[in-house]
Design an enzyme around this catalytic site. Structure first.
Site, PDB file in Angstrom:
ATOM      1  N   GLY A  51      38.703  44.785  39.009  1.00  0.00           N
ATOM      2  CA  GLY A  51      38.272  45.504  37.354  1.00  0.00           C
ATOM      3  C   GLY A  51      37.516  45.004  36.884  1.00  0.00           C
ATOM      4  N   CYS A  52      37.292  43.548  37.007  1.00  0.00           N
ATOM      5  CA  CYS A  52      36.640  42.655  36.052  1.00  0.00           C
ATOM      6  C   CYS A  52      35.010  42.776  36.465  1.00  0.00           C
ATOM      7  CB  CYS A  52      37.067  41.096  36.106  1.00  0.00           C
ATOM      8  SG  CYS A  52      37.841  40.595  34.778  1.00  0.00           S
ATOM      9  N   VAL A  53      34.311  42.944  35.836  1.00  0.00           N
ATOM     10  CA  VAL A  53      32.841  43.261  36.187  1.00  0.00           C
ATOM     11  C   VAL A  53      32.295  41.826  35.801  1.00  0.00           C
ATOM     12  CG1 VAL A  53      30.801  44.729  36.236  1.00  0.00           C
ATOM     13  CG2 VAL A  53      33.027  45.629  35.835  1.00  0.00           C
TER      14      VAL A  53
END
Lengths: 136, 102, 110
Positions: C108-110
């Site tokens: 979920g970390c971009v």
């Protein structure tokens, strides 16, 4: 975006590892948890195999993501509905599944089970209550 | 408070349509697209099950997919309706939610 | 692209996350931290160790809010709060601490 909380249901109907659906669903659930909606997960048909205990993927060279279901409670995903008929049709019972829990912040962080076995009829009712259904 | 259920796999290959039929509620609609239109054929092994449900739900088959597979409207289980792409959009718009049975 | 630890070469991706998780060692963590301009203190280590344990148990790196909540429970509110965690890891506790801990980028970390 409106700040209205919507009811999201992730419907899981496929066994893990044979296709990418189960893992994709789990990843979307974890990412989606950040949006603080009312999330629940449904496991029916072959989807019930996603929650079985004792998965060991060493010999197929794929990451075993079954331990990750145990983290769902940390992400405030606390409602996992498993269809009883789907279990039975596959010769499975609740004891074949991992024991998943969450800590209830409103009840002195007491540990409570996340999995709820429901009948096919109840599953249909749960589906009909949702705002958004995401199928995997 | 109705749901549009969309099925796209042949009922002779997967249990998707069967599972869908087991979870529909009165007033819901099922739309058969792609290989799922095969399930609309009269006298197929699910036909009785489908006919029984037709009292409380509506079932549609996408015309383009029927035509592509050489299935005429006269071959369908009685009570199943056909729809074009515009009708597909209307079905989505007229139901509260859409659920795909992948 | 690689880190060098005591003469050994450890490959990493374009963002600095190591490729083989089994390449990780405490010495490597110090090297990665240095490249991130972080001087490792006991508090940094507590977070890094926590992340490694979490990954070992659940096979994922936790999201920031999950990390902070868990650290608060384990190490108390002085460490387990947003402000302090960002002081320890200015470029994001989950992102930067995971890199030092030798874990993949959090989901979920971009």
């Amino acid at each position: 975006m409106s700040d209205e909380v919507k009811k999201f249901l992730y419907v899981n109907r496929k066994a893990p590892y044979g296709s990418i659906y189960a893992l994709e669903s789990l990843e979307v659930v974890l990412i989606g948890a950040a949006f603080e909606q009312e999330v629940s997960l449904a496991f029916l048909d072959d989807g019930v195999f996603q929650l079985t205990k004792g998965q060991d993927t060493k010999e197929i060279g794929v990451k075993n993501f079954s331990p990750t279901y145990r983290a769902l409670g940390d992400y405030d995903v606390t409602k996992l509905y498993v269809e009883e008929e789907s279990l039975k049709e596959r010769g499975l019972g609740i004891d074949d599944l991992q024991y998943l829990t969450y800590e209830d912040e409103d009840d002195d962080y007491k540990e409570k089970p996340s999995i709820k076995v429901v009948s096919r009829k109840e599953m249909a009712d749960i589906m009909a209550e949702q705002d958004i259904i995401l199928s995997f | 408070m109705s749901t549009l259920h969309i099925v796209n796999k042949s009922p002779f290959e997967t249990i998707n349509l069967n599972s869908c039929l087991n979870h529909v509620k009165e007033g819901d609609s099922i739309l058969l697209i792609e290989d799922a239109v095969l399930g609309a054929l009269a006298q197929n092994k699910l036909a009785d099950n489908i006919s029984e449900k037709l009292g409380e739900i509506s079932i549609f088959a996408l015309l383009a997919d029927l035509s592509a597979r050489g299935i005429g409207r006269d071959r369908l289980i009685s009570g199943i309706k056909t729809t074009d792409y515009a009708g597909f959009v209307e079905l989505v718009a007229n139901n509260e939610r859409t659920q795909s049975w992948l | 692209m690689a880190y060098e630890v005591n003469g050994n070469i450890v490959e990493h991706d374009e963002e600095g996350y190591i490729i083989n998780l089994s390449d990780w060692s405490k010495e490597l963590a110090e090297v990665i931290a240095k490249s991130e301009e972080i001087e490792m203190t006991d508090e940094h280590w507590a977070v890094v160790n926590f992340l490694r344990d979490y990954y070992e148990e659940y096979q994922i790196a936790p999201a920031v809010r999950v990390l902070i909540k868990a650290i608060k429970k384990e190490l108390g509110p002085e460490v387990g709060n947003n402000k302090y965690m960002y002081e320890l890891f200015p470029y994001g506790p989950a992102k930067q601490a995971c890199k030092i801990a030798g874990l993949p980028k959090p989901t979920g970390c971009v």
